[in-house]
Design a protein around this motif. Sequence first.
Motif, PDB file in Angstrom:
ATOM      1  N   SER A   1     -25.398 109.286  82.362  1.00 22.58           N
ATOM      2  CA  SER A   1     -26.522 109.991  81.740  1.00 22.58           C
ATOM      3  C   SER A   1     -26.045 110.847  80.581  1.00 22.58           C
ATOM      4  O   SER A   1     -26.728 110.973  79.554  1.00 22.58           O
ATOM      5  CB  SER A   1     -27.241 110.850  82.784  1.00 22.58           C
ATOM      6  N   ALA A   2     -24.855 111.437  80.710  1.00 20.66           N
ATOM      7  CA  ALA A   2     -24.351 112.327  79.669  1.00 20.66           C
ATOM      8  C   ALA A   2     -24.205 111.600  78.337  1.00 20.66           C
ATOM      9  O   ALA A   2     -24.569 112.130  77.284  1.00 20.66           O
ATOM     10  CB  ALA A   2     -23.020 112.941  80.090  1.00 20.66           C
ATOM     11  N   GLU A   3     -23.676 110.373  78.362  1.00 18.82           N
ATOM     12  CA  GLU A   3     -23.481 109.696  77.077  1.00 18.82           C
ATOM     13  C   GLU A   3     -24.811 109.313  76.438  1.00 18.82           C
ATOM     14  O   GLU A   3     -24.931 109.308  75.203  1.00 18.82           O
ATOM     15  CB  GLU A   3     -22.581 108.475  77.235  1.00 18.82           C
ATOM     16  N   GLN A   4     -25.823 109.030  77.249  1.00 20.32           N
ATOM     17  CA  GLN A   4     -27.129 108.716  76.683  1.00 20.32           C
ATOM     18  C   GLN A   4     -27.804 109.961  76.107  1.00 20.32           C
ATOM     19  O   GLN A   4     -28.404 109.919  75.035  1.00 20.32           O
ATOM     20  CB  GLN A   4     -28.011 108.081  77.751  1.00 20.32           C
ATOM     21  N   VAL A   5     -27.690 111.083  76.801  1.00 20.02           N
ATOM     22  CA  VAL A   5     -28.239 112.341  76.288  1.00 20.02           C
ATOM     23  C   VAL A   5     -27.518 112.748  75.013  1.00 20.02           C
ATOM     24  O   VAL A   5     -28.140 113.173  74.021  1.00 20.02           O
ATOM     25  CB  VAL A   5     -28.144 113.444  77.361  1.00 20.02           C
ATOM     26  N   GLN A   6     -26.201 112.626  74.997  1.00 16.89           N
ATOM     27  CA  GLN A   6     -25.444 112.978  73.799  1.00 16.89           C
ATOM     28  C   GLN A   6     -25.768 112.047  72.635  1.00 16.89           C
ATOM     29  O   GLN A   6     -25.827 112.475  71.477  1.00 16.89           O
ATOM     30  CB  GLN A   6     -23.953 112.963  74.115  1.00 16.89           C
ATOM     31  N   GLY A   7     -25.990 110.764  72.929  1.00 15.79           N
ATOM     32  CA  GLY A   7     -26.370 109.837  71.870  1.00 15.79           C
ATOM     33  C   GLY A   7     -27.694 110.226  71.235  1.00 15.79           C
ATOM     34  O   GLY A   7     -27.850 110.205  70.012  1.00 15.79           O
ATOM     35  N   LEU A   8     -28.652 110.611  72.054  1.00 12.62           N
ATOM     36  CA  LEU A   8     -29.947 111.038  71.534  1.00 12.62           C
ATOM     37  C   LEU A   8     -29.807 112.308  70.701  1.00 12.62           C
ATOM     38  O   LEU A   8     -30.414 112.442  69.628  1.00 12.62           O
ATOM     39  CB  LEU A   8     -30.907 111.266  72.698  1.00 12.62           C
ATOM     40  N   ALA A   9     -28.971 113.225  71.163  1.00 15.00           N
ATOM     41  CA  ALA A   9     -28.770 114.483  70.427  1.00 15.00           C
ATOM     42  C   ALA A   9     -28.136 114.252  69.063  1.00 15.00           C
ATOM     43  O   ALA A   9     -28.321 115.063  68.146  1.00 15.00           O
ATOM     44  CB  ALA A   9     -27.906 115.424  71.258  1.00 15.00           C
ATOM     45  N   GLY A  10     -27.394 113.153  68.930  1.00 16.93           N
ATOM     46  CA  GLY A  10     -26.701 112.883  67.671  1.00 16.93           C
ATOM     47  C   GLY A  10     -27.522 112.143  66.638  1.00 16.93           C
ATOM     48  O   GLY A  10     -26.995 111.779  65.579  1.00 16.93           O
ATOM     49  N   LEU A  11     -28.803 111.934  66.890  1.00 14.54           N
ATOM     50  CA  LEU A  11     -29.626 111.159  65.968  1.00 14.54           C
ATOM     51  C   LEU A  11     -30.171 111.982  64.808  1.00 14.54           C
ATOM     52  O   LEU A  11     -30.752 111.419  63.879  1.00 14.54           O
ATOM     53  CB  LEU A  11     -30.804 110.516  66.722  1.00 14.54           C
ATOM     54  N   GLY A  12     -30.036 113.302  64.881  1.00 11.78           N
ATOM     55  CA  GLY A  12     -30.539 114.140  63.809  1.00 11.78           C
ATOM     56  C   GLY A  12     -32.036 114.376  63.861  1.00 11.78           C
ATOM     57  O   GLY A  12     -32.634 114.782  62.844  1.00 11.78           O
ATOM     58  N   LEU A  13     -32.652 114.143  65.012  1.00 14.79           N
ATOM     59  CA  LEU A  13     -34.089 114.401  65.152  1.00 14.79           C
ATOM     60  C   LEU A  13     -34.328 115.895  65.290  1.00 14.79           C
ATOM     61  O   LEU A  13     -33.467 116.640  65.755  1.00 14.79           O
ATOM     62  CB  LEU A  13     -34.632 113.677  66.389  1.00 14.79           C
ATOM     63  N   ASP A  14     -35.517 116.345  64.901  1.00 15.83           N
ATOM     64  CA  ASP A  14     -35.820 117.767  65.019  1.00 15.83           C
ATOM     65  C   ASP A  14     -35.982 118.142  66.488  1.00 15.83           C
ATOM     66  O   ASP A  14     -36.220 117.297  67.362  1.00 15.83           O
ATOM     67  CB  ASP A  14     -37.072 118.120  64.224  1.00 15.83           C
ATOM     68  N   GLU A  15     -35.863 119.430  66.770  1.00 12.11           N
ATOM     69  CA  GLU A  15     -35.854 119.916  68.149  1.00 12.11           C
ATOM     70  C   GLU A  15     -37.141 119.574  68.894  1.00 12.11           C
ATOM     71  O   GLU A  15     -37.100 119.238  70.079  1.00 12.11           O
ATOM     72  CB  GLU A  15     -35.625 121.430  68.169  1.00 12.11           C
ATOM     73  N   GLU A  16     -38.272 119.646  68.244  1.00 10.06           N
ATOM     74  CA  GLU A  16     -39.525 119.354  68.916  1.00 10.06           C
ATOM     75  C   GLU A  16     -39.602 117.884  69.309  1.00 10.06           C
ATOM     76  O   GLU A  16     -40.077 117.541  70.395  1.00 10.06           O
ATOM     77  CB  GLU A  16     -40.717 119.728  68.030  1.00 10.06           C
ATOM     78  N   THR A  17     -39.126 116.998  68.431  1.00 10.07           N
ATOM     79  CA  THR A  17     -39.121 115.575  68.764  1.00 10.07           C
ATOM     80  C   THR A  17     -38.192 115.297  69.939  1.00 10.07           C
ATOM     81  O   THR A  17     -38.548 114.547  70.857  1.00 10.07           O
ATOM     82  CB  THR A  17     -38.707 114.740  67.543  1.00 10.07           C
ATOM     83  N   ILE A  18     -37.012 115.906  69.933  1.00  3.68           N
ATOM     84  CA  ILE A  18     -36.084 115.739  71.052  1.00  3.68           C
ATOM     85  C   ILE A  18     -36.715 116.238  72.345  1.00  3.68           C
ATOM     86  O   ILE A  18     -36.625 115.590  73.399  1.00  3.68           O
ATOM     87  CB  ILE A  18     -34.759 116.481  70.783  1.00  3.68           C
ATOM     88  N   ARG A  19     -37.373 117.377  72.293  1.00  4.35           N
ATOM     89  CA  ARG A  19     -37.998 117.928  73.501  1.00  4.35           C
ATOM     90  C   ARG A  19     -39.054 116.984  74.043  1.00  4.35           C
ATOM     91  O   ARG A  19     -39.152 116.767  75.259  1.00  4.35           O
ATOM     92  CB  ARG A  19     -38.626 119.299  73.182  1.00  4.35           C
ATOM     93  N   ARG A  20     -39.851 116.397  73.149  1.00  6.88           N
ATOM     94  CA  ARG A  20     -40.892 115.487  73.601  1.00  6.88           C
ATOM     95  C   ARG A  20     -40.290 114.237  74.238  1.00  6.88           C
ATOM     96  O   ARG A  20     -40.763 113.757  75.275  1.00  6.88           O
ATOM     97  CB  ARG A  20     -41.796 115.106  72.426  1.00  6.88           C
TER      98      ARG A  20
END
Length: 363
Positions: free
Chosen positions: A329-348
Amino acid sequence: MLNLRCEPTGHQGGACGCALPRRGLIRGALAAGAAAMLPVPAPAQAPSPAAAIPRRRRIDVHHHLTPPAYRDAALRRMDLVPVQRDWTPERTIADMDAAGIDVAMLSVTTPGLGMAEGEERRRLARACNEYAAELMQRYPGRFGSFAALPLPDVEGSLAEAAYALDVLKADGVLLFTSYEGKWLGDSLFHPLYEELNRRQAVAATHPTSAPCCTNLQMPLYPDPLIEFGTDTTRTIGSLLFSGTAKRFPDIRFIFSHAGGTAPFLIERFEFQARIPASGAQLAGGVRPALGRFLYDTAQAANPVAMGGLLKVVPASQVVLGTDFPYRTSAEQVQGLAGLGLDEETIRRIESGNAEALIPRLRA
């Protein structure tokens, strides 16, 4: 590792006489091939400070379990991938905690229930669903469940869906992308869809390999490498161009792995929709139709896959998935965090869209 490759030409009359039914053997071969070819995820552990995961609420909609009854039924017929065979609730919780996952929606994965027949398949679905419900009680607030169904047994699946949703309080059902050469748009499944539509149920999907494309003579890579994404796309096309998605608009489908290859085939889908007989099956066109489905990030939390998906559907249709235990799960969460999306999009993506889909998950 058992040799699960079936050679029908070696059986009398071309029929498979192996101990495992052919459709079950096909899915068993997937597991065996994946075991031989795919890297094994490292044990779950806390991320290093350099890779620290920000603390936010996270809901993982694509997280697998191996119920004891399922494991035992499979091992009587085939080998399982080690991470699937050796799965335990404790390993799942450790992986979730390492990645900051609050809730994981549990589901069985390939080889699915195709290893069993008739009443045994129905009993196996029931055992899987009752075990998931037991985990939900044992670990309050940490798990949800997408119920296993004994498809293509539609009558048995209607009964199991009612029991799982009403008695066990499952959050939805799990469908594979195809069953014995029939994709999810096939009218065979319409009686089940009538009930799921009435309930406005969540129907998470998981890919498998179609009979056409299993046991290919390509030993250097297993079927899932190519076929899982392809079969996801086949079933999306089946739902759209058969008119099934239009006919049952209140089923809330989730597709794995960012929709397979569908985002990259958008021009072909839209060209097909110009044919009057095809276009008439869509509700408002290809993109609006695709925009009614949801898509998870499992094994797709990278700029190429997510970049394509987010050009086809809005971020409101994307939900977090990890594919544990096949990936951490950690590598998938970290991959998503590295996409440069804004915080609100990541939260959603990480929680808000899943909470809107399944309101009981709201913190």
